[in-house]
Structures are given as structure tokens and as C-alpha cells.
Design a protein around this motif. Structure first.
Motif, PDB file in Angstrom:
ATOM      1  N   GLN A  75       0.837  -1.201   0.000  1.00 43.84           N
ATOM      2  CA  GLN A  75       0.000   0.000   0.000  1.00 43.84           C
ATOM      3  C   GLN A  75       0.868   1.245   0.000  1.00 43.84           C
ATOM      4  O   GLN A  75       1.795   1.366   0.812  1.00 43.84           O
ATOM      5  CB  GLN A  75      -0.889  -0.011   1.236  1.00 43.84           C
ATOM      6  N   LEU A  76       0.571   2.192  -0.891  1.00 47.07           N
ATOM      7  CA  LEU A  76       1.216   3.499  -0.952  1.00 47.07           C
ATOM      8  C   LEU A  76       0.123   4.555  -0.965  1.00 47.07           C
ATOM      9  O   LEU A  76      -0.807   4.463  -1.766  1.00 47.07           O
ATOM     10  CB  LEU A  76       2.068   3.635  -2.216  1.00 47.07           C
ATOM     11  N   SER A  77       0.226   5.544  -0.081  1.00 42.93           N
ATOM     12  CA  SER A  77      -0.854   6.530   0.027  1.00 42.93           C
ATOM     13  C   SER A  77      -0.317   7.931   0.276  1.00 42.93           C
ATOM     14  O   SER A  77       0.156   8.227   1.376  1.00 42.93           O
ATOM     15  CB  SER A  77      -1.793   6.175   1.187  1.00 42.93           C
ATOM     16  N   PRO A  78      -0.401   8.826  -0.714  1.00 42.62           N
ATOM     17  CA  PRO A  78      -0.169  10.231  -0.400  1.00 42.62           C
ATOM     18  C   PRO A  78      -1.328  10.726   0.470  1.00 42.62           C
ATOM     19  O   PRO A  78      -2.473  10.312   0.292  1.00 42.62           O
ATOM     20  CB  PRO A  78      -0.143  10.924  -1.754  1.00 42.62           C
ATOM     21  N   VAL A  79      -1.021  11.588   1.437  1.00 40.12           N
ATOM     22  CA  VAL A  79      -2.035  12.049   2.385  1.00 40.12           C
ATOM     23  C   VAL A  79      -1.933  13.564   2.559  1.00 40.12           C
ATOM     24  O   VAL A  79      -0.846  14.133   2.461  1.00 40.12           O
ATOM     25  CB  VAL A  79      -1.880  11.312   3.742  1.00 40.12           C
ATOM     26  N   ALA A  80      -3.076  14.202   2.788  1.00 40.04           N
ATOM     27  CA  ALA A  80      -3.134  15.635   3.091  1.00 40.04           C
ATOM     28  C   ALA A  80      -4.123  15.827   4.236  1.00 40.04           C
ATOM     29  O   ALA A  80      -5.134  15.125   4.316  1.00 40.04           O
ATOM     30  CB  ALA A  80      -3.584  16.435   1.878  1.00 40.04           C
ATOM     31  N   THR A 111      -4.739 -17.248 -15.109  1.00 38.30           N
ATOM     32  CA  THR A 111      -3.479 -16.511 -15.077  1.00 38.30           C
ATOM     33  C   THR A 111      -3.533 -15.449 -13.985  1.00 38.30           C
ATOM     34  O   THR A 111      -4.601 -14.967 -13.617  1.00 38.30           O
ATOM     35  CB  THR A 111      -3.183 -15.835 -16.429  1.00 38.30           C
ATOM     36  N   THR A 112      -2.357 -15.105 -13.458  1.00 32.40           N
ATOM     37  CA  THR A 112      -2.285 -14.069 -12.425  1.00 32.40           C
ATOM     38  C   THR A 112      -1.391 -12.938 -12.900  1.00 32.40           C
ATOM     39  O   THR A 112      -0.473 -13.138 -13.696  1.00 32.40           O
ATOM     40  CB  THR A 112      -1.731 -14.633 -11.097  1.00 32.40           C
ATOM     41  N   SER A 113      -1.674 -11.741 -12.401  1.00 33.37           N
ATOM     42  CA  SER A 113      -0.862 -10.568 -12.687  1.00 33.37           C
ATOM     43  C   SER A 113      -0.984  -9.597 -11.523  1.00 33.37           C
ATOM     44  O   SER A 113      -1.943  -9.632 -10.761  1.00 33.37           O
ATOM     45  CB  SER A 113      -1.305  -9.905 -13.995  1.00 33.37           C
ATOM     46  N   VAL A 114       0.017  -8.733 -11.375  1.00 40.80           N
ATOM     47  CA  VAL A 114      -0.001  -7.717 -10.323  1.00 40.80           C
ATOM     48  C   VAL A 114      -0.649  -6.473 -10.894  1.00 40.80           C
ATOM     49  O   VAL A 114      -0.232  -5.960 -11.929  1.00 40.80           O
ATOM     50  CB  VAL A 114       1.415  -7.419  -9.804  1.00 40.80           C
ATOM     51  N   LYS A 115      -1.686  -5.996 -10.222  1.00 38.81           N
ATOM     52  CA  LYS A 115      -2.452  -4.836 -10.694  1.00 38.81           C
ATOM     53  C   LYS A 115      -2.639  -3.847  -9.548  1.00 38.81           C
ATOM     54  O   LYS A 115      -2.723  -4.233  -8.392  1.00 38.81           O
ATOM     55  CB  LYS A 115      -3.841  -5.259 -11.175  1.00 38.81           C
ATOM     56  N   PRO A 116      -2.766  -2.556  -9.868  1.00 39.45           N
ATOM     57  CA  PRO A 116      -3.075  -1.575  -8.826  1.00 39.45           C
ATOM     58  C   PRO A 116      -4.588  -1.450  -8.630  1.00 39.45           C
ATOM     59  O   PRO A 116      -5.379  -1.686  -9.539  1.00 39.45           O
ATOM     60  CB  PRO A 116      -2.500  -0.277  -9.391  1.00 39.45           C
ATOM     61  N   SER A 117      -4.957  -1.091  -7.427  1.00 43.22           N
ATOM     62  CA  SER A 117      -6.345  -0.772  -7.097  1.00 43.22           C
ATOM     63  C   SER A 117      -6.315   0.518  -6.294  1.00 43.22           C
ATOM     64  O   SER A 117      -5.479   0.686  -5.396  1.00 43.22           O
ATOM     65  CB  SER A 117      -6.978  -1.901  -6.278  1.00 43.22           C
ATOM     66  N   PHE A 118      -7.213   1.438  -6.591  1.00 48.42           N
ATOM     67  CA  PHE A 118      -7.192   2.777  -6.016  1.00 48.42           C
ATOM     68  C   PHE A 118      -8.425   2.998  -5.143  1.00 48.42           C
ATOM     69  O   PHE A 118      -9.522   2.578  -5.500  1.00 48.42           O
ATOM     70  CB  PHE A 118      -7.165   3.796  -7.155  1.00 48.42           C
ATOM     71  N   ALA A 119      -8.231   3.635  -3.999  1.00 43.14           N
ATOM     72  CA  ALA A 119      -9.351   3.969  -3.109  1.00 43.14           C
ATOM     73  C   ALA A 119      -9.052   5.288  -2.404  1.00 43.14           C
ATOM     74  O   ALA A 119      -7.918   5.540  -1.996  1.00 43.14           O
ATOM     75  CB  ALA A 119      -9.567   2.870  -2.073  1.00 43.14           C
ATOM     76  N   MET A 120     -10.066   6.127  -2.274  1.00 42.42           N
ATOM     77  CA  MET A 120      -9.934   7.367  -1.491  1.00 42.42           C
ATOM     78  C   MET A 120     -10.378   7.091  -0.068  1.00 42.42           C
ATOM     79  O   MET A 120     -11.365   6.396   0.145  1.00 42.42           O
ATOM     80  CB  MET A 120     -10.798   8.479  -2.089  1.00 42.42           C
ATOM     81  N   ARG A 121      -9.620   7.611   0.893  1.00 46.54           N
ATOM     82  CA  ARG A 121      -9.989   7.505   2.309  1.00 46.54           C
ATOM     83  C   ARG A 121     -10.118   8.911   2.877  1.00 46.54           C
ATOM     84  O   ARG A 121      -9.252   9.758   2.666  1.00 46.54           O
ATOM     85  CB  ARG A 121      -8.895   6.770   3.091  1.00 46.54           C
ATOM     86  N   PHE A 122     -11.194   9.128   3.594  1.00 47.96           N
ATOM     87  CA  PHE A 122     -11.446  10.419   4.234  1.00 47.96           C
ATOM     88  C   PHE A 122     -11.622  10.192   5.735  1.00 47.96           C
ATOM     89  O   PHE A 122     -12.182   9.182   6.138  1.00 47.96           O
ATOM     90  CB  PHE A 122     -12.691  11.086   3.663  1.00 47.96           C
ATOM     91  N   ALA A 123     -11.155  11.145   6.527  1.00 48.42           N
ATOM     92  CA  ALA A 123     -11.321  11.060   7.979  1.00 48.42           C
ATOM     93  C   ALA A 123     -11.565  12.451   8.535  1.00 48.42           C
ATOM     94  O   ALA A 123     -11.090  13.446   7.986  1.00 48.42           O
ATOM     95  CB  ALA A 123     -10.087  10.440   8.633  1.00 48.42           C
ATOM     96  N   ALA A 124     -12.312  12.501   9.611  1.00 43.70           N
ATOM     97  CA  ALA A 124     -12.536  13.748  10.351  1.00 43.70           C
ATOM     98  C   ALA A 124     -12.643  13.375  11.814  1.00 43.70           C
ATOM     99  O   ALA A 124     -13.135  12.299  12.154  1.00 43.70           O
ATOM    100  CB  ALA A 124     -13.807  14.432   9.879  1.00 43.70           C
ATOM    101  N   GLY A 125     -12.165  14.245  12.670  1.00 42.19           N
ATOM    102  CA  GLY A 125     -12.256  13.912  14.089  1.00 42.19           C
ATOM    103  C   GLY A 125     -11.634  14.973  14.961  1.00 42.19           C
ATOM    104  O   GLY A 125     -11.395  16.110  14.538  1.00 42.19           O
TER     105      GLY A 125
END
Length: 124
Positions: free
Chosen positions: A68-73, A105-119
Motif C-alpha cells: 500500500q502506498l498513500s499520499p495524504v493531506a 493466469t495471475t498478474s499484479v495490478k493496482p487498485s485505487f481507493a480514497m480515504r477520508f477522515a474527520a475527528g
């Protein structure tokens, strides 16, 4: 950070459940502006993904691991000497192995998801 997520769907004679567990570490840089702090950074980690299925046919459970790689702001605002409110967003990209059900057959693929948080938080 340790995280968990659960989801599922039903349709077309198939019920599926997905659960994901991840562990990540990150680094950010913050700028203290008038009234708010703004921070940007990157997290890296690993995830364990598990899918189970209910159907009249054959659909075995699947377990896989992902990078997992995630840029965050984030933006935070102090509401007291130690207390603060925050909102954050992360663009999580997971890299994991996918199997094509048609030919196996298998292959390595990316999957993208947005995560939001407030608190709210409390500084020691």
C-alpha cells in the motif's frame, strides 16, 4: 496505523464479503498557518485481503496480500491548549496479485481507493 475495513454485496445469485486489514507507517510535513495547520506526506504499508462467497456454484474463499502506498493531506485547527479538530484525505493505492477466473493466469495490478477522515484529538 492499524486499520480494518469490511464490505459486501449481493446480486445475481452471489453474496460476497470482503475484509481488509492493513498496517502502515507514514511521514508528513506540517506548515502552521494563521488558524490552521496544513500537512502533506506519504504512508507505506501492507494489507491482508480476504474475500468469501456464497453461491449455488463453486466459489472458494480468497486471501491475498498487498503493498500500500498513500499520499495524504490534512488540515487541523486548534480548539484549546491541547485539543484540535482535523480532516484528512488519502489516495490509497494497493498493488496486489489478481487471478483471471477465465484462464487462471495471475498478474499484479493496482487498485485505487480514497480515504477520508474527520475527528478530534488531544496532544499530550
Amino acid at each position: 496505523r492499524l486499520g480494518g475495513c469490511w464490505s459486501g454485496f449481493s446480486g445475481g445469485g452471489l453474496d460476497a464479503t470482503t475484509e481488509a486489514w492493513d498496517l502502515e507507517v507514514g511521514a508528513t510535513h506540517a506548515w502552521d498557518l494563521r488558524g490552521v495547520s496544513v500537512e502533506v506526506g506519504m504512508t507505506v504499508g501492507g494489507a491482508l485481503l480476504r474475500q468469501t462467497f456464497r453461491t449455488a456454484g463453486v466459489a472458494p474463499a480468497r486471501t491475498s496480500v498487498a503493498l500500500q502506498l498513500s499520499p495524504v493531506a490534512a488540515v487541523s485547527h486548534d480548539v484549546g491548549p491541547r485539543a484540535y479538530l482535523f480532516v484528512s484525505a488519502a489516495a490509497a493505492t494497493y498493488l496486489f496479485r489478481l487471478e483471471d477466473s477465465a484462464d487462471g493466469t495471475t498478474s499484479v495490478k493496482p487498485s485505487f481507493a480514497m480515504r477520508f477522515a474527520a475527528g478530534c484529538g488531544w496532544r499530550l
